[in-house]
Motif scaffolding. Structure first.
Motif, PDB file in Angstrom:
ATOM      1  N   SER A 185       0.858  -1.183   0.000  1.00  0.00           N
ATOM      2  CA  SER A 185       0.000   0.000   0.000  1.00  0.00           C
ATOM      3  C   SER A 185       0.893   1.232   0.000  1.00  0.00           C
ATOM      4  O   SER A 185       2.132   1.140   0.045  1.00  0.00           O
ATOM      5  CB  SER A 185      -0.899   0.011   1.231  1.00  0.00           C
ATOM      6  N   ALA A 186       0.259   2.395  -0.032  1.00  0.00           N
ATOM      7  CA  ALA A 186       1.020   3.649  -0.019  1.00  0.00           C
ATOM      8  C   ALA A 186       1.781   3.834   1.292  1.00  0.00           C
ATOM      9  O   ALA A 186       2.643   4.715   1.386  1.00  0.00           O
ATOM     10  CB  ALA A 186       0.082   4.818  -0.262  1.00  0.00           C
ATOM     11  N   LYS A 187       1.497   3.017   2.312  1.00  0.00           N
ATOM     12  CA  LYS A 187       2.186   3.110   3.593  1.00  0.00           C
ATOM     13  C   LYS A 187       3.281   2.051   3.748  1.00  0.00           C
ATOM     14  O   LYS A 187       3.969   2.023   4.771  1.00  0.00           O
ATOM     15  CB  LYS A 187       1.174   2.972   4.733  1.00  0.00           C
ATOM     16  N   SER A 188       3.440   1.179   2.744  1.00  0.00           N
ATOM     17  CA  SER A 188       4.454   0.118   2.831  1.00  0.00           C
ATOM     18  C   SER A 188       5.856   0.700   2.698  1.00  0.00           C
ATOM     19  O   SER A 188       6.044   1.851   2.276  1.00  0.00           O
ATOM     20  CB  SER A 188       4.217  -0.926   1.733  1.00  0.00           C
ATOM     21  N   LEU A 189       6.847  -0.114   3.045  1.00  0.00           N
ATOM     22  CA  LEU A 189       8.240   0.319   2.994  1.00  0.00           C
ATOM     23  C   LEU A 189       8.645   0.679   1.572  1.00  0.00           C
ATOM     24  O   LEU A 189       8.274  -0.006   0.611  1.00  0.00           O
ATOM     25  CB  LEU A 189       9.159  -0.784   3.522  1.00  0.00           C
ATOM     26  N   SER A 190       9.434   1.739   1.452  1.00  0.00           N
ATOM     27  CA  SER A 190       9.912   2.179   0.143  1.00  0.00           C
ATOM     28  C   SER A 190      11.207   1.449  -0.205  1.00  0.00           C
ATOM     29  O   SER A 190      12.103   1.328   0.652  1.00  0.00           O
ATOM     30  CB  SER A 190      10.142   3.688   0.159  1.00  0.00           C
ATOM     31  N   LEU A 191      11.311   0.977  -1.419  1.00  0.00           N
ATOM     32  CA  LEU A 191      12.546   0.332  -1.881  1.00  0.00           C
ATOM     33  C   LEU A 191      13.469   1.424  -2.430  1.00  0.00           C
ATOM     34  O   LEU A 191      13.636   1.588  -3.635  1.00  0.00           O
ATOM     35  CB  LEU A 191      12.242  -0.711  -2.958  1.00  0.00           C
ATOM     36  N   ASP A 192      14.081   2.165  -1.523  1.00  0.00           N
ATOM     37  CA  ASP A 192      14.940   3.278  -1.922  1.00  0.00           C
ATOM     38  C   ASP A 192      16.420   2.950  -1.779  1.00  0.00           C
ATOM     39  O   ASP A 192      17.276   3.800  -2.020  1.00  0.00           O
ATOM     40  CB  ASP A 192      14.595   4.536  -1.130  1.00  0.00           C
ATOM     41  N   LYS A 193      16.719   1.693  -1.365  1.00  0.00           N
ATOM     42  CA  LYS A 193      18.102   1.231  -1.303  1.00  0.00           C
ATOM     43  C   LYS A 193      18.095  -0.285  -1.478  1.00  0.00           C
ATOM     44  O   LYS A 193      17.055  -0.942  -1.306  1.00  0.00           O
ATOM     45  CB  LYS A 193      18.741   1.622   0.027  1.00  0.00           C
ATOM     46  N   PRO A 194      19.243  -0.881  -1.820  1.00  0.00           N
ATOM     47  CA  PRO A 194      19.287  -2.332  -2.056  1.00  0.00           C
ATOM     48  C   PRO A 194      18.849  -3.128  -0.830  1.00  0.00           C
ATOM     49  O   PRO A 194      19.217  -2.814   0.309  1.00  0.00           O
ATOM     50  CB  PRO A 194      20.757  -2.595  -2.392  1.00  0.00           C
ATOM     51  N   LEU A 195      18.052  -4.167  -1.082  1.00  0.00           N
ATOM     52  CA  LEU A 195      17.568  -5.054  -0.026  1.00  0.00           C
ATOM     53  C   LEU A 195      18.279  -6.402  -0.177  1.00  0.00           C
ATOM     54  O   LEU A 195      18.202  -7.033  -1.229  1.00  0.00           O
ATOM     55  CB  LEU A 195      16.052  -5.230  -0.146  1.00  0.00           C
ATOM     56  N   ILE A 196      18.991  -6.845   0.853  1.00  0.00           N
ATOM     57  CA  ILE A 196      19.745  -8.091   0.808  1.00  0.00           C
ATOM     58  C   ILE A 196      18.839  -9.259   1.195  1.00  0.00           C
ATOM     59  O   ILE A 196      18.148  -9.222   2.220  1.00  0.00           O
ATOM     60  CB  ILE A 196      20.964  -8.039   1.762  1.00  0.00           C
ATOM     61  N   ILE A 197      18.835 -10.304   0.356  1.00  0.00           N
ATOM     62  CA  ILE A 197      18.019 -11.505   0.589  1.00  0.00           C
ATOM     63  C   ILE A 197      18.966 -12.669   0.866  1.00  0.00           C
ATOM     64  O   ILE A 197      19.835 -12.982   0.029  1.00  0.00           O
ATOM     65  CB  ILE A 197      17.144 -11.834  -0.643  1.00  0.00           C
ATOM     66  N   LYS A 198      18.816 -13.336   2.020  1.00  0.00           N
ATOM     67  CA  LYS A 198      19.697 -14.448   2.366  1.00  0.00           C
ATOM     68  C   LYS A 198      18.949 -15.758   2.591  1.00  0.00           C
ATOM     69  O   LYS A 198      19.570 -16.791   2.847  1.00  0.00           O
ATOM     70  CB  LYS A 198      20.500 -14.097   3.623  1.00  0.00           C
ATOM     71  N   GLU A 199      17.613 -15.715   2.546  1.00  0.00           N
ATOM     72  CA  GLU A 199      16.817 -16.923   2.769  1.00  0.00           C
ATOM     73  C   GLU A 199      15.606 -16.895   1.849  1.00  0.00           C
ATOM     74  O   GLU A 199      15.307 -15.877   1.227  1.00  0.00           O
ATOM     75  CB  GLU A 199      16.372 -16.991   4.231  1.00  0.00           C
ATOM     76  N   ASN A 200      14.926 -18.025   1.756  1.00  0.00           N
ATOM     77  CA  ASN A 200      13.723 -18.090   0.930  1.00  0.00           C
ATOM     78  C   ASN A 200      12.748 -17.007   1.368  1.00  0.00           C
ATOM     79  O   ASN A 200      12.459 -16.859   2.559  1.00  0.00           O
ATOM     80  CB  ASN A 200      13.055 -19.459   1.053  1.00  0.00           C
TER      81      ASN A 200
END
Length: 760
Positions: free
Chosen positions: A570-585
């Motif tokens: 939604s408009a209140k969700s976190l903004s992807l304004d920097k790289p997000l590291i994924i380490k698990e499923n």
């Protein structure tokens, strides 16, 4: 030494001019035939004048309104030749051809007709800053780079279509739609005014057509839209077109003749021809429910695929049709009138005594011949009233005169255009793929529309001139709102505009860059366009140690927000304004939002999966190519277990459907080995219509299953160097197919699988 300097300067000057012709820095769509940039600028201010002849006053008024909106005042008319914009008709130019010369003290815009001048004004308009379009935002002046443009269209018919029957649209929206067509140099709007779901134009001789036929109780398409509206407000039914009657909610609406005459006049000033369609003999349930005498049975209902048509065997049918079209002719000055002629269920004709009698009298052998009889008789009526008939390509069945125009749409009948051309008919190309804009857009849509070949390869030179252009269709079964209509049409319509105007000198890379600058103008104009796709989105992503999620916004008017708890962003969700590291499923839902509203415009569901590298297998004595198993029918069971024996086998070194296969519905299993030359993560892109599922080893890599139009889906798999079991199951349910499989490795451009990799 002086001569050398002069020579070097001359070479530099020539190179600069060549560069200007090849890579001019103007962000105009459609791109002009020839552009030469020059030094200097022309400044439009309140002191600038307009020099126009009397027969271009309408075009001058349009330009003056644009300038007034930008700088706060209209330009005064003057015969002077300095600090002036001069509009001229030049009869040596073709009708829509124009020349635009901008020098420091003078702008000269000449066209072969008033339409040509108007097309040039749209180029001039796009050369203005988009800020010039903002109401109430006054600029001190407008600055234009000095240049020369010579321009003309590739095709004479450049159209969009709008279905106002399945769902209805206001007159204000029609005008806005026409404004957008004009901006991008279209010249036709095909209005689909009648269908089973609603009759949308007032016919004074038959008032029940709108009293009753314009309204319906909510149908299954309305219900589907309402269900989707829970997640997308643009899918809600427009409350302006809902009413309560006899305790039931009804949907509908129609245009009065006065409204439509006003709209046609509005479009005419923008040099857009409105082509009305009154669809018959099929798609007439709304009319038959209002006037039951029109069918052979006295009623209308849904058959296996289509509804009961009007009866072509009764004189009362022709009296009705001619009376309706007389009123249509009076409203629409277009020389073309569309009669439809598609998707006719002829069952009621085949059992009708009056039809059997007519067939004996006229020597008609089949019910298809009855349809031909109806269309040909109506065309004679059209011609006698100074009009030309257009029909969908079904009108070719059992014969049509050479004077009718044929609109080709059925991709599964590829011989139809050639058949029409051999008969002497002019043809408008509007194939479902890629020109049905009601099909959901995806990342390949713009490319496919832009690179669509209006004239198919191999067509005889002598016939090519009778393919007059193309049109994109917007059928509105699942388009219940004006915002949804704009989302589905734009920016695909802009890609089509350049295809049809600038066909011979298209360049998709250049177009894509120029399109990014157009979005700001669309924002100002209040168009609810589909936001640009993020680049290289992999929906089923595989990683060995860790992965990174980040995308750069293609335009400023975009915000990316995400969730990792399976809820919708939604408009209140976190903004992807920097790289997000994924380490698990992890399942990430990535939402695309516009800065101008809070609605979720686009949703990407990204499934991150940690995976070890799949071991290769040992297969001695392999041969080149995959094994293809062809089944002439679709399985009844979802697992396909009822198809135990293929109808034929073949070997192939590419993923494609053999040209010998002509069954309307079929299944092909491609099985064998994929032999990859290097270990790592491979990405596969499966684009298909209808269903396709790709498996490598025990992993389903891409699941693009289900019956649908052409959609691309992708996925990844980590593979050891060497051979791996490969299987692709493709199902075609009818209505034309597509099958394309590409791969990428280490961020390479997607490409076809190398033939050496495919074995069995």
């Amino acid at each position: 030494m002086k001569k050398l300097h002069i020579l070097l300067f001359f070479i530099f000057f020539l190179n600069t001019m060549v560069w200007c012709r090849q890579k001019p820095a103007i962000d105009v769509i459609p791109y002009p035939s020839s552009v030469t940039l020059m030094n200097g600028t022309f400044i439009i201010s309140s002191g600038t004048a307009l020099n126009v002849p009397q027969d271009l006053v309408g075009e001058a008024d349009f330009l003056n309104e644009l300038i007034k909106n930008a700088i706060g005042s209209k330009l005064q008319l003057s015969r002077r030749n300095n600090n002036v914009i001069k509009l001229i008709k030049n009869k040596s130019l073709k009708s829509e051809e124009y020349r635009l010369n901008v020098s420091k003290n003078l702008i000269i815009l000449s066209g072969g007709s008033s339409a040509g001048v108007f097309r040039g004004i749209q180029t001039l308009r796009q050369l203005f800053s988009e800020k010039a379009e903002i109401p109430g935002h006054l600029l001190p002046s407008l600055s234009l780079r000095c240049l020369n443009i010579e321009d003309l269209p590739s095709f004479e018919y450049r159209g969009l279509h709008l279905d106002v029957s399945r769902h209805f649209f206001s007159v204000d929206f029609l005008k806005k739609y026409v404004d957008m067509l004009a901006l991008y140099k279209f010249n036709k709007l095909h209005l689909h005014l009648t269908d089973d779901q609603g009759w949308r134009i007032e016919i004074k001789k038959y008032p029940k057509l709108t009293e009753n036929g314009a309204w319906r109780t909510l149908n299954n398409q309305d219900s589907a839209c309402i269900a989707k509206a829970a997640d997308n407000p643009d899918m809600a039914l427009d409350s302006r077109f809902l009413r309560k009657k006899d305790g039931q909610q009804q949907y509908g609406g129609y245009y009065t003749q006065k409204q439509m005459i006003d709209f046609v006049k509005y479009a005419t000033t923008r040099h857009i021809e409105i082509i009305p369609e009154i669809d018959m003999p099929g798609h007439m349930m709304a009319a038959i429910k209002s006037y039951p005498f029109l069918s052979c049975t006295g009623d209308s209902h849904w058959g296996k695929l289509f509804t009961t048509p009007i009866c072509p065997c009764k004189e009362s049918t022709y009296e009705f049709a001619q009376n309706v079209f007389k009123e249509i002719f009076a409203i629409f000055p277009s020389k073309y009138i569309h009669i439809g002629g598609d998707e006719v269920d002829r069952t009621s004709w085949e059992t009708s005594g009056v039809c059997n009698e007519l067939m004996r009298k006229e020597g008609i052998k089949t019910s298809a011949g009855l349809q031909s009889y109806f269309i040909n008789r109506m065309e004679k009526f059209f011609n006698a009233n100074g009009k030309k008939l257009i029909g969908w390509d079904e009108i070719l069945e059992e014969g049509i005169s050479s004077t009718a125009m044929v609109m080709y749409w059925r991709t599964w009948v590829p011989e139809a255009p050639l058949k029409a051309l051999k008969n002497g008919n002019r043809v408008i190309m509007t194939p479902g793929e890629p020109l049905y804009f009601d099909y959901p857009p995806n990342k390949n849509s713009l490319y496919n529309v832009y690179n669509f070949s209006v004239i198919p390869k191999g067509y005889p030179d002598k016939d090519r001139g009778n393919i007059v252009g193309a049109q994109a269709n917007l059928w509105s079964e699942m388009i219940p709102s004006e915002k949804r209509a704009e989302y589905m049409a734009f920016p695909r319509a802009i890609a089509l505009a350049e295809n049809l105007w600038s066909h011979e000198h298209r360049n998709f890379k250049s177009f894509s860059k120029r399109l990014l600058t157009q979005y700001a103008r669309l924002d100002v104009l209040g168009v609810n366009y589909r936001l640009p796709d993020l680049e290289n989105v992999i929906t089923d992503r595989v990683f060995i140690n860790q992965d990174t999620l980040f995308y750069k916004n293609p335009i400023n008017n975009m915000v990316l927000r995400y969730t990792d708890n399976e809820s919708r962003p939604s408009a209140k969700s976190l903004s992807l304004d920097k790289p997000l590291i994924i380490k698990e499923n992890k399942l990430i839902k990535l939402g695309v939002f516009s800065k101008t509203d809070t609605n979720l415009r686009e949703l990407y569901v990204l499934n991150f999966k940690k995976q070890t590298i799949m071991n290769s297998v040992s297969k001695p004595n392999v041969s080149s190519g995959l094994l293809g198993s062809y089944y002439k029918k679709l399985p009844l069971r979802s697992d396909g277990a009822d198809l135990t024996k293929p109808d034929s086998l073949f070997y192939t070194d590419m993923i494609s459907v053999p040209p010998s296969i002509n069954s309307p519905a079929f299944r092909i299993d491609y099985t064998g080995i994929i032999d990859v030359p290097e270990a790592g993560i491979y990405t596969f892109y499966l684009d298909c219509d209808d269903s396709g599922i790709l498996s490598i080893g025990d992993n389903v890599v891409v699941d693009n299953g289900g019956m649908h139009s052409a959609i691309e889906k992708n996925g990844q798999v980590a593979l050891e160097k060497g051979m791996h079991p490969f299987k692709l199951v493709f199902l075609e349910g009818g209505g034309g197919y597509k099958l394309k499989l590409l791969y990428s490795f280490k961020n390479s451009e997607p490409a076809e699988l190398p033939q050496l990799w495919l074995k069995h």
